[in-house]
Design a protein around this motif. Structure first.
Motif, short mmCIF file in Angstrom:
data_model
loop_
_atom_site.label_atom_id
_atom_site.label_comp_id
_atom_site.label_asym_id
_atom_site.label_seq_id
_atom_site.Cartn_x
_atom_site.Cartn_y
_atom_site.Cartn_z
N ASP A 93 15.89 -29.67 56.10
CA ASP A 93 15.07 -28.53 55.72
C ASP A 93 15.90 -27.25 55.66
N ILE A 94 16.81 -27.08 56.68
CA ILE A 94 17.66 -25.90 56.70
C ILE A 94 18.62 -25.92 55.52
N ALA A 95 19.17 -27.10 55.21
CA ALA A 95 20.11 -27.22 54.09
C ALA A 95 19.42 -26.88 52.76
N ALA A 96 18.17 -27.32 52.62
CA ALA A 96 17.44 -27.06 51.37
C ALA A 96 17.13 -25.58 51.20
N LYS A 97 16.82 -24.91 52.29
CA LYS A 97 16.42 -23.51 52.22
C LYS A 97 17.61 -22.57 52.13
N THR A 98 18.73 -22.97 52.73
CA THR A 98 19.89 -22.06 52.78
C THR A 98 20.97 -22.43 51.78
#
Length: 291
Positions: A93-98
């Protein structure tokens, strides 16, 4: 029947993936000296284990050990699957958002995360496992008692042989004892005859001879020594735990033998006394090993 204080006992019981090892060693000691080493899981039962051991073994320097052997995979820290999935979803989720790239090696990354491989559960001693431990302790104690009994049987034979030897030596004194009286009388009379001018009262001489001979009489010592030998044999056949009593009886036997030696003014009798002392000394050395 007597038992030796020297012994060894071991048992292995299985509970689930565990092998529970119990080992007990025993050496001679004046009292019960128990040293216990056990797995942390069983320390809450240490007092109960000590009571079991002391009730059975009574006396001796006891070295008690209990440890656990587990299967190779039984003690491995489990992977917290739910936590791994949670970390995985958070990182994606963090990778997708950042826009940060996802890890190339997911397993290496996830297994380094906190508490993934932490074994958090606290092992508790169940009634079933404690029952297995008690059985193992009982089997080890039984093995040690059997060892002690086997060693005790060897000591019994040795003590019986030595007691028989002392009794036979005591009986062999009698012929010399009877001839000794006549030799003493003859030696004194011959000594008086060698002094022509000496004048003595024969009745008074007889009285003095009787008094002198009574001082050298060993009938009481012989009777007491025979009684001690008989009591020693009876104690050998008594219940285990009579080692101290056997030691006391051996001391009394030594007193009577020593007194007999001090009254024996004849070489043959003194030689017999020396042999009795040698037999008794061997008893005293070994009686220290008796429970």
């Amino acid at each position: 029947m007597i038992q030796s204080m020297t012994g060894y006992g071991k048992s292995v019981v299985t509970f689930n993936e565990k092998k529970i090892h119990v080992e007990i060693k025993s050496l001679n000691s004046k009292s019960l000296d128990l040293s216990a080493r056990m797995a942390p899981l069983y320390r809450e039962k240490e007092m109960e284990i000590r009571q079991l051991v002391s009730k059975t073994l009574l006396r001796g320097k006891i070295d008690f050990s209990i440890w656990i052997e587990k299967d190779a995979g039984a003690d491995a820290a489990p992977v917290n699957r739910a936590l791994v999935e949670n970390y995985y979803n958070q990182i994606k989720d963090i990778a997708a958002k950042t826009g940060i790239p996802e890890p190339q090696d997911w397993f290496a990354t996830l297994l380094r995360m906190p508490d993934v491989l932490t074994k958090t559960e606290q092992e508790e001693l169940s009634d079933e496992e404690w029952s297995a431990v008690r059985r193992g302790v009982g089997e080890a104690l039984d093995a040690l008692v059997a060892f002690r009994s086997q060693e005790g049987a060897a000591l019994y034979r040795k003590f019986s042989e030595k007691a028989d030897n002392i009794a036979a030596l005591l009986a062999s004194i009698e012929p010399y004892e009877k001839s000794r009286v006549e030799k003493i009388r003859a030696r004194i009379v011959e000594g008086l005859k060698a002094i022509p001018e000496a004048d003595y009262d024969k009745n008074r001489l007889e009285q003095e001879l009787i008094y002198y001979i009574e001082k050298l009489d060993i009938n009481e010592e012989k009777q007491r020594l025979a009684n001690h030998i008989r009591y020693f044999r009876e104690t050998l056949d008594d219940v285990p735990g009579q080692g101290k009593k056997l030691g006391f009886i051996a001391q009394e036997m030594g007193r009577e033998i020593n007194t007999t030696g001090s009254k024996s003014n004849q070489a043959e009798m003194q030689n017999i006394v020396v042999k009795m002392k040698d037999e008794l000394e061997q008893i005293k050395e070994q009686v220290l090993n008796v429970l």
